[in-house]
Write a protein that holds these residues in place. Structure first.
Motif, mmCIF file in Angstrom:
data_model
loop_
_atom_site.group_PDB
_atom_site.id
_atom_site.type_symbol
_atom_site.label_atom_id
_atom_site.label_comp_id
_atom_site.label_asym_id
_atom_site.label_seq_id
_atom_site.Cartn_x
_atom_site.Cartn_y
_atom_site.Cartn_z
ATOM 1 N N MET A 1 16.865 -20.917 11.855
ATOM 2 C CA MET A 1 18.081 -21.399 11.223
ATOM 3 C C MET A 1 17.730 -22.071 9.904
ATOM 4 S SD MET A 1 20.255 -22.858 14.465
ATOM 5 C CE MET A 1 18.958 -23.975 14.935
ATOM 6 N N ARG A 2 18.774 -22.220 9.037
ATOM 7 C CA ARG A 2 18.537 -22.829 7.743
ATOM 8 C C ARG A 2 17.993 -24.241 7.870
ATOM 9 N NH1 ARG A 2 16.868 -21.535 2.921
ATOM 10 N NH2 ARG A 2 15.906 -23.586 2.701
ATOM 11 N N ASN A 3 18.437 -24.983 8.900
ATOM 12 C CA ASN A 3 17.934 -26.338 9.098
ATOM 13 C C ASN A 3 16.421 -26.349 9.280
ATOM 14 O OD1 ASN A 3 20.398 -27.520 8.828
ATOM 15 N ND2 ASN A 3 20.768 -27.768 11.030
ATOM 16 N N ASP A 4 15.912 -25.343 10.004
ATOM 17 C CA ASP A 4 14.476 -25.220 10.219
ATOM 18 C C ASP A 4 13.771 -25.030 8.879
ATOM 19 O OD1 ASP A 4 12.087 -25.044 11.583
ATOM 20 O OD2 ASP A 4 12.263 -22.908 11.971
ATOM 21 N N LEU A 5 14.307 -24.158 8.039
ATOM 22 C CA LEU A 5 13.713 -23.925 6.721
ATOM 23 C C LEU A 5 13.772 -25.186 5.870
ATOM 24 C CD1 LEU A 5 15.083 -20.352 5.832
ATOM 25 C CD2 LEU A 5 13.007 -20.981 7.086
ATOM 26 N N ASP A 6 14.876 -25.912 5.943
ATOM 27 C CA ASP A 6 15.011 -27.150 5.171
ATOM 28 C C ASP A 6 13.960 -28.176 5.587
ATOM 29 O OD1 ASP A 6 17.136 -26.105 3.771
ATOM 30 O OD2 ASP A 6 18.673 -27.070 5.018
ATOM 31 N N GLY A 19 8.086 -26.117 -3.460
ATOM 32 C CA GLY A 19 8.880 -25.308 -4.367
ATOM 33 C C GLY A 19 8.729 -23.809 -4.225
ATOM 34 N N LEU A 20 7.861 -23.334 -3.334
ATOM 35 C CA LEU A 20 7.692 -21.893 -3.158
ATOM 36 C C LEU A 20 8.858 -21.317 -2.355
ATOM 37 C CD1 LEU A 20 3.866 -21.534 -2.379
ATOM 38 C CD2 LEU A 20 5.043 -21.289 -4.573
ATOM 39 N N PRO A 21 9.233 -20.059 -2.632
ATOM 40 C CA PRO A 21 10.334 -19.426 -1.878
ATOM 41 C C PRO A 21 10.004 -19.374 -0.386
ATOM 42 C CG PRO A 21 9.745 -18.120 -3.811
ATOM 43 C CD PRO A 21 8.688 -19.169 -3.669
ATOM 44 N N ILE A 22 10.993 -19.657 0.445
ATOM 45 C CA ILE A 22 10.774 -19.687 1.888
ATOM 46 C C ILE A 22 11.937 -18.980 2.575
ATOM 47 C CG2 ILE A 22 11.858 -21.980 2.057
ATOM 48 C CD1 ILE A 22 9.927 -22.602 4.351
ATOM 49 N N GLY A 23 11.624 -18.247 3.634
ATOM 50 C CA GLY A 23 12.675 -17.525 4.343
ATOM 51 C C GLY A 23 12.209 -17.074 5.711
ATOM 52 N N HIS A 24 13.135 -16.462 6.457
ATOM 53 C CA HIS A 24 12.827 -15.965 7.793
ATOM 54 C C HIS A 24 11.994 -14.687 7.698
ATOM 55 C CE1 HIS A 24 15.620 -18.860 9.432
ATOM 56 N NE2 HIS A 24 16.582 -18.412 8.640
ATOM 57 N N GLY A 25 10.964 -14.596 8.556
ATOM 58 C CA GLY A 25 10.122 -13.415 8.615
ATOM 59 C C GLY A 25 10.302 -12.668 9.922
ATOM 60 N N PRO A 26 9.404 -11.728 10.215
ATOM 61 C CA PRO A 26 9.526 -10.943 11.452
ATOM 62 C C PRO A 26 9.191 -11.754 12.694
ATOM 63 C CG PRO A 26 7.510 -10.377 10.272
ATOM 64 C CD PRO A 26 8.274 -11.294 9.377
ATOM 65 N N ALA A 27 9.818 -11.404 13.806
ATOM 66 C CA ALA A 27 9.486 -11.925 15.142
ATOM 67 C C ALA A 27 9.425 -13.437 15.218
ATOM 68 C CB ALA A 27 8.157 -11.318 15.617
ATOM 69 N N GLY A 28 10.433 -14.109 14.634
ATOM 70 C CA GLY A 28 10.521 -15.550 14.756
ATOM 71 C C GLY A 28 9.670 -16.339 13.778
ATOM 72 N N THR A 29 9.003 -15.659 12.867
ATOM 73 C CA THR A 29 8.141 -16.353 11.913
ATOM 74 C C THR A 29 8.930 -16.830 10.701
ATOM 75 O OG1 THR A 29 7.559 -14.329 10.701
ATOM 76 C CG2 THR A 29 6.193 -14.917 12.601
ATOM 77 N N VAL A 30 8.289 -17.700 9.934
ATOM 78 C CA VAL A 30 8.801 -18.120 8.637
ATOM 79 C C VAL A 30 7.785 -17.685 7.588
ATOM 80 C CG1 VAL A 30 9.237 -20.127 7.148
ATOM 81 C CG2 VAL A 30 10.183 -20.052 9.460
ATOM 82 N N LEU A 31 8.279 -17.141 6.469
ATOM 83 C CA LEU A 31 7.400 -16.688 5.392
ATOM 84 C C LEU A 31 7.561 -17.574 4.170
ATOM 85 C CD1 LEU A 31 7.880 -12.791 5.525
ATOM 86 C CD2 LEU A 31 5.942 -14.126 6.406
ATOM 87 N N PHE A 71 11.558 -11.315 3.421
ATOM 88 C CA PHE A 71 12.569 -12.256 3.919
ATOM 89 C C PHE A 71 13.707 -11.507 4.607
ATOM 90 C CE2 PHE A 71 11.536 -15.520 0.354
ATOM 91 C CZ PHE A 71 10.429 -15.942 1.078
ATOM 92 N N ARG A 72 14.242 -12.128 5.645
ATOM 93 C CA ARG A 72 15.369 -11.562 6.390
ATOM 94 C C ARG A 72 16.549 -12.522 6.303
ATOM 95 N NH1 ARG A 72 12.648 -7.922 10.442
ATOM 96 N NH2 ARG A 72 10.583 -7.698 9.495
ATOM 97 N N PRO A 73 17.748 -11.981 6.276
ATOM 98 C CA PRO A 73 18.910 -12.866 6.116
ATOM 99 C C PRO A 73 19.127 -13.802 7.304
ATOM 100 C CG PRO A 73 19.594 -10.594 6.539
ATOM 101 C CD PRO A 73 18.130 -10.557 6.288
ATOM 102 N N GLU A 74 18.713 -13.369 8.479
ATOM 103 C CA GLU A 74 18.850 -14.176 9.689
ATOM 104 C C GLU A 74 17.507 -14.201 10.427
ATOM 105 O OE1 GLU A 74 21.484 -15.864 10.510
ATOM 106 O OE2 GLU A 74 22.784 -15.079 8.922
ATOM 107 N N PRO A 75 17.277 -15.222 11.249
ATOM 108 C CA PRO A 75 16.028 -15.259 12.026
ATOM 109 C C PRO A 75 15.894 -14.023 12.905
ATOM 110 C CG PRO A 75 17.192 -17.357 12.177
ATOM 111 C CD PRO A 75 18.132 -16.399 11.512
#
Length: 284
Positions: A1-6, A19-31, A71-75
């Motif tokens: 979720m976005r809260n997790d990324l925040d 400051g690096l770009p961060i987003g949802h990755g494959p299989a529950g990961t964050v990239l 990056f994926r739009p949703e986890p």
């Protein structure tokens, strides 16, 4: 979720990852994208220090050859808690060294072949040290005798170390063109093997054995996985093995996991106590 990324972004403040770009990755990961290839180790160390805060283990990866690392739009769903627990339990019950074995372990050395094994790949010829060994003999017996005698000769040992020291230096590590930091959704070392992409662990069975290697090496040598480039793994080592039995054991395991590591086992055993970086290479 976005809260997790925040929360992760907030933890990165004041580190090389800020400051690096961060987003949802494959299989529950964050990239985390756009990691500076010239500061890979510093970026990983920052994330490693934050494991107690974010609850995720870091590993550097590359999308040079893997288009799924984006990056994926949703986890994206990862394994369930029960599935990950079963993976870790199976890994812990396994013996990784029954399937990770270097092909040279069963070699025999015959008359006229000693020089081939005793001439170091890095350029030092130690044939004279084992000229009295009865033949035929197992290659591992010959190399261990050579290694033990080398340890007793400080000048010769220093010459060999000078030629193989590169193996345990981070400047020997491979650097891709594009680097991402993957944060896997667990802080447990053994469980983190579920997400490691490695040519030497293409099936779930091998992946479990690799996960046990990660756990064993972390426990014995404080070896922490820094990067996985598909055919290569790179480790930071907090407790390098001592010369002798420890280095010999570690060298055998490294050769077993890294069949494309060209150095002889005795050369690897000389190198390992002198550095804090391990390089694993397993390619087609």
């Amino acid at each position: 979720m976005r809260n997790d990324l925040d929360q992760i972004e907030a933890a990165f403040v004041g580190t090389p990852l800020a400051g690096l770009p961060i987003g949802h990755g494959p299989a529950g990961t964050v990239l985390v994208a756009d990691v500076d290839p010239d500061r890979l180790h510093a970026a990983w160390q920052a994330a490693e220090g934050l494991v107690p805060v974010v609850g995720r283990r870091p590993v550097l990866v590359t999308d040079d050859w893997d288009g799924t690392l984006r990056f994926r739009p949703e986890p994206a769903p990862g394994p369930s808690e029960s599935e990950l627990r079963a993976f870790a339990e199976a890994a812990e019950a396994s013996d990784p060294w029954s399937i990770y074995r270097h092909h040279s372990e069963d070699d025999e050395v015959h008359e006229g072949e000693v020089g081939y094994y005793a001439r170091g790949v890095a350029g030092v010829d130690l044939t004279a040290l084992v000229s009295d060994v009865p033949l035929p003999t197992e290659r591992q017996e010959l190399e261990r005798t050579l290694y033990d005698r080398l340890l007793a000769d400080a000048d010769l040992h220093a010459r060999v170390l000078g030629s193989v020291r590169f193996l345990t230096r981070t400047d020997y590590w491979y650097t891709p063109n594009s680097v991402l930091l993957m944060l896997v959704p667990t802080s447990d070392v053994r469980s983190s093997g579920y997400w490691v992409d490695f040519y030497g662990a293409l099936t779930r069975e091998y992946q479990r054995r690799l996960a046990e290697v990660l756990a064993q090496w972390r426990h014995r040598w404080d070896a922490r996985l820094v990067a996985s480039w598909g055919t290569m793994l790179q480790f930071q080592v907090g407790r390098p093995p001592a010369p002798g039995d420890e280095a010999w054991t570690a060298a055998g395991q490294l050769k077993a996991l890294a069949p494309n590591l060209d150095l002889n086992r005795w050369e690897v055993a000389v190198a390992l106590p002198a550095g804090d970086a391990w390089f694993v290479h397993n390619r087609p």
